[in-house]
Design an enzyme around this catalytic site. Structure first.
Site, PDB file in Angstrom:
ATOM      1  N   SER A 121       0.832  -1.210   0.000  1.00 22.15           N
ATOM      2  CA  SER A 121       0.000   0.000   0.000  1.00 22.15           C
ATOM      3  C   SER A 121       0.861   1.253   0.000  1.00 22.15           C
ATOM      4  O   SER A 121       1.926   1.287   0.619  1.00 22.15           O
ATOM      5  CB  SER A 121      -0.882  -0.016   1.254  1.00 22.15           C
ATOM      6  OG  SER A 121      -1.473   1.251   1.458  1.00 22.15           O
ATOM      7  N   TYR A 144      -2.924   5.612  -4.743  1.00 19.87           N
ATOM      8  CA  TYR A 144      -4.168   6.350  -4.967  1.00 19.87           C
ATOM      9  C   TYR A 144      -3.880   7.474  -5.951  1.00 19.87           C
ATOM     10  O   TYR A 144      -2.775   8.019  -5.937  1.00 19.87           O
ATOM     11  CB  TYR A 144      -4.661   6.977  -3.658  1.00 19.87           C
ATOM     12  CG  TYR A 144      -5.121   5.979  -2.632  1.00 19.87           C
ATOM     13  CD1 TYR A 144      -6.369   5.372  -2.734  1.00 19.87           C
ATOM     14  CD2 TYR A 144      -4.323   5.644  -1.545  1.00 19.87           C
ATOM     15  CE1 TYR A 144      -6.805   4.462  -1.779  1.00 19.87           C
ATOM     16  CE2 TYR A 144      -4.753   4.737  -0.582  1.00 19.87           C
ATOM     17  CZ  TYR A 144      -5.987   4.154  -0.710  1.00 19.87           C
ATOM     18  OH  TYR A 144      -6.420   3.252   0.230  1.00 19.87           O
ATOM     19  N   THR A 170      -5.903   2.475  -6.935  1.00 20.97           N
ATOM     20  CA  THR A 170      -7.168   2.329  -6.202  1.00 20.97           C
ATOM     21  C   THR A 170      -8.032   3.562  -6.413  1.00 20.97           C
ATOM     22  O   THR A 170      -7.631   4.676  -6.079  1.00 20.97           O
ATOM     23  CB  THR A 170      -6.887   2.117  -4.696  1.00 20.97           C
ATOM     24  OG1 THR A 170      -6.070   0.956  -4.555  1.00 20.97           O
ATOM     25  CG2 THR A 170      -8.178   1.930  -3.912  1.00 20.97           C
ATOM     26  N   LYS A 265      -8.159  -0.786  -9.255  1.00 22.98           N
ATOM     27  CA  LYS A 265      -8.828  -1.481  -8.130  1.00 22.98           C
ATOM     28  C   LYS A 265      -9.978  -0.635  -7.587  1.00 22.98           C
ATOM     29  O   LYS A 265      -9.829   0.573  -7.389  1.00 22.98           O
ATOM     30  CB  LYS A 265      -7.806  -1.718  -7.014  1.00 22.98           C
ATOM     31  CG  LYS A 265      -8.383  -2.273  -5.725  1.00 22.98           C
ATOM     32  CD  LYS A 265      -7.271  -2.622  -4.756  1.00 22.98           C
ATOM     33  CE  LYS A 265      -7.785  -3.217  -3.455  1.00 22.98           C
ATOM     34  NZ  LYS A 265      -8.265  -2.223  -2.492  1.00 22.98           N
ATOM     35  N   HIS A 289     -13.503  -2.347  -1.531  1.00 18.89           N
ATOM     36  CA  HIS A 289     -12.573  -1.947  -0.469  1.00 18.89           C
ATOM     37  C   HIS A 289     -12.900  -2.697   0.835  1.00 18.89           C
ATOM     38  O   HIS A 289     -12.772  -2.159   1.933  1.00 18.89           O
ATOM     39  CB  HIS A 289     -12.665  -0.428  -0.245  1.00 18.89           C
ATOM     40  CG  HIS A 289     -11.341   0.230   0.029  1.00 18.89           C
ATOM     41  ND1 HIS A 289     -10.623   0.918  -0.900  1.00 18.89           N
ATOM     42  CD2 HIS A 289     -10.600   0.313   1.171  1.00 18.89           C
ATOM     43  CE1 HIS A 289      -9.508   1.407  -0.365  1.00 18.89           C
ATOM     44  NE2 HIS A 289      -9.467   1.040   0.900  1.00 18.89           N
TER      45      HIS A 289
HETATM   46  C1  LIG Z   1      -6.992  -2.530   7.479  1.00 16.64           C
HETATM   47  C2  LIG Z   1      -7.197  -2.366   5.990  1.00 16.64           C
HETATM   48  C3  LIG Z   1      -6.491  -1.375   5.321  1.00 16.64           C
HETATM   49  C4  LIG Z   1      -6.664  -1.221   3.937  1.00 16.64           C
HETATM   50  N1  LIG Z   1      -5.895  -0.298   3.274  1.00 16.64           N
HETATM   51  C5  LIG Z   1      -5.976  -0.222   1.922  1.00 16.64           C
HETATM   52  C6  LIG Z   1      -5.077   0.602   1.190  1.00 16.64           C
HETATM   53  O1  LIG Z   1      -4.203   1.269   1.744  1.00 16.64           O
HETATM   54  N2  LIG Z   1      -5.220   0.646  -0.170  1.00 16.64           N
HETATM   55  C7  LIG Z   1      -6.169  -0.099  -0.828  1.00 16.64           C
HETATM   56  O2  LIG Z   1      -6.245  -0.044  -2.047  1.00 16.64           O
HETATM   57  N3  LIG Z   1      -6.998  -0.909  -0.152  1.00 16.64           N
HETATM   58  C8  LIG Z   1      -6.928  -0.997   1.196  1.00 16.64           C
HETATM   59  N4  LIG Z   1      -7.746  -1.867   1.872  1.00 16.64           N
HETATM   60  C9  LIG Z   1      -8.710  -2.699   1.123  1.00 16.64           C
HETATM   61  C10 LIG Z   1      -8.064  -4.026   0.730  1.00 16.64           C
HETATM   62  O3  LIG Z   1      -7.065  -3.829  -0.239  1.00 16.64           O
HETATM   63  C11 LIG Z   1      -9.089  -5.003   0.153  1.00 16.64           C
HETATM   64  O4  LIG Z   1      -9.805  -4.370  -0.876  1.00 16.64           O
HETATM   65  C12 LIG Z   1     -10.074  -5.555   1.198  1.00 16.64           C
HETATM   66  O5  LIG Z   1      -9.443  -5.743   2.437  1.00 16.64           O
HETATM   67  C13 LIG Z   1     -10.624  -6.889   0.704  1.00 16.64           C
HETATM   68  O6  LIG Z   1     -11.592  -7.389   1.552  1.00 16.64           O
HETATM   69  P1  LIG Z   1     -11.299  -8.491   2.694  1.00 16.64           P
HETATM   70  O7  LIG Z   1     -10.611  -7.756   3.803  1.00 16.64           O
HETATM   71  O8  LIG Z   1     -12.655  -8.966   3.055  1.00 16.64           O
HETATM   72  O9  LIG Z   1     -10.418  -9.569   2.099  1.00 16.64           O
HETATM   73  C14 LIG Z   1      -7.587  -2.036   3.244  1.00 16.64           C
HETATM   74  C15 LIG Z   1      -8.295  -3.021   3.944  1.00 16.64           C
HETATM   75  C16 LIG Z   1      -8.108  -3.201   5.293  1.00 16.64           C
HETATM   76  C17 LIG Z   1      -8.857  -4.305   6.001  1.00 16.64           C
END
Ligand SMILES: Cc1cc2nc3c(=O)[nH]c(=O)nc-3n(C[C@H](O)[C@H](O)[C@H](O)COP(=O)(O)O)c2cc1C
Length: 396
Positions: A121, A144, A170, A265, A289
């Site tokens: 990330s 982003y 994203t 994404k 997300h």
């Molecule tokens: C704690 C956390 C932080 C996240 N931070 C980002 C991020 O910095 N960038 C991003 O594109 N998605 C972020 N996401 C989304 C994840 O990339 C992903 O889309 C999502 O966790 C998928 O669902 P799941 O947790 O049910 O597997 C984050 C998700 C979580 C749980």
């Protein structure tokens, strides 16, 4: 003595974990409530978090018997030009060092040990250079479309310099979702600390020690860039970089700058998927997300079939959101995904057991995937398709 304190002194007990859900329970005890709210929380009523899981239950697996197929060990797929041992990529998660101070470096090493890749990330607590130094494989980088193009250009250049082959852009964060659970537990910039919250962290001495000793709680890339010294300011600055008026020209600009493969994404609509390919993306990640942005939007799995049909082989389709079992992976692949991404599952492993926990979560998913296919009578991943599913409605 609280249960958490006993757990922390004796170890979390997570070696007994048999499933992602087991890891979830151990992880919950391993981190303070404020951090748990950050990992597990979603937007508003968290209906989309629940819907992501429920969507998998609307599909049942067909079972064919006496197929005579030999045991199958090969679960490899080619995604973004790379052959991965499993069709599972580790999704980008910001501020992963809050879960466990070893953070993204440990997650990347675990991905590598499991024959796959992590998407680092842009809001990570370890920089691309630190992750590259800690690993041998080249991991992917997520960015982003921020308001500062110079900064984005610099981050892309840094990622390209350390050999990141794939950029994940994203696009579903024009503003932050309403993360009420986080706010309720004081998670913010800066966190709202009360005596009860400090005590809640203090009864987890392992977590507490790592937190204070290593302080992996800031957005490392932004601290490096422009010399933003204060830790809290890096997180605030990230929030200030988010733009509401994002457009496809932003993605097109990033496409022009980035030399490698590029995925978009946060796609939930077939027209947007086609648009992403039109501006030069190599693929899309069907994602809401993890239910952390728009509460009440479509579950990723429900959005997948129409997007896969619209993409029609012109690009690759990944999906994330609610994947917790090998059978979930089978369903996603049947409905048109080339591979899945997981977010929270590896954070559970990291919270409960560090790098080994992430490896174990991936091992569990791999074992379940292989077992599910064998029991269904499917010979190889490529054979999976809609014909292997029966839609029966229902849900959790
Ligand atoms: C704690 C956390 C932080 C996240 N931070 C980002 C991020 O910095 N960038 C991003 O594109 N998605 C972020 N996401 C989304 C994840 O990339 C992903 O889309 C999502 O966790 C998928 O669902 P799941 O947790 O049910 O597997 C984050 C998700 C979580 C749980």
């Amino acid at each position: 003595m609280t249960a958490s304190f006993r757990y922390q002194l004796r170890g979390t007990g997570a070696r007994e974990a048999r499933s992602v859900e087991d890891y979830r329970r151990f992880a919950r005890r391993a981190v303070p409530r404020m951090v748990w709210a950050y990992i597990e929380g979603g937007a508003e009523d968290m209906r989309t978090v629940a819907a992501n899981r429920a969507a998998f239950d609307r599909w049942q697996l067909r079972q064919r018997v006496l197929t005579g197929h030999p045991a199958r060990d090969d679960l490899s797929v080619t995604v973004a030009g790379e052959t991965l041992d499993v069709p599972i990529v580790l999704a980008p998660t910001g501020l992963t060092g809050m879960t466990n101070w070893r953070g993204e470096a440990a997650v990347a090493r675990a991905a590598e040990r499991s024959g796959t890749r992590m998407v680092l990330s842009s809001a990570a607590t370890y920089s691309v250079e630190e992750v590259a130094a800690a690993t041998t494989a080249h991991h992917w980088f997520q960015l982003y479309p921020w308001r500062d193009r110079e900064l984005m250009g610099s981050l892309m250049a840094r990622a390209a310099r350390v050999g990141a082959p794939t950029l994940v852009v994203t696009v579903d964060v024009p503003i932050h979702g309403g993360r009420e659970l986080e706010l309720r537990h004081g998670m913010g910039t800066p966190p709202v600390l009360t005596p009860a919250r400090v005590l809640d962290a203090a009864v987890r001495p392992r977590w507490w020690y790592g937190f204070f000793r290593y302080r992996r709680v800031t957005v490392r890339h932004l601290e490096d860039e422009g010399g933003v010294a204060a830790a809290v300011r890096s997180v605030r600055r990230q929030a200030g970089l988010i733009r509401v008026d994002l457009g496809w020209d932003d993605v097109a600009w990033m496409r022009d700058q980035w030399p490698g493969r590029l995925f978009v994404k946060g796609i939930l609509d077939p027209e947007d998927a086609v648009r992403a390919l039109d501006v030069g993306a190599d693929g899309v990640v069907v994602s809401n997300h993890g239910g952390r942005q728009l509460d009440g939007t479509v579950p990723s799995l429900d959005a997948l079939p129409a997007i896969a049909a619209a993409v029609a082989g012109r690009g690759e389709v990944l999906i994330d959101g609610g994947v917790r079992r090998g059978s979930d992976i089978v369903k996603a692949l049947c409905l048109g995904a080339d591979a899945v991404c997981v977010g929270r599952p590896f954070l559970y492993g990291l919270a409960a057991r560090g790098e080994d926990g992430v490896v174990d979560v991936l091992r569990i998913l791999r074992t379940e995937l292989a077992r599910t296919m064998t029991l269904m009578g499917v010979h190889k991943l490529n054979d999976l398709g809609p014909a292997w599913l029966v839609e029966t409605g229902g849900g959790r």
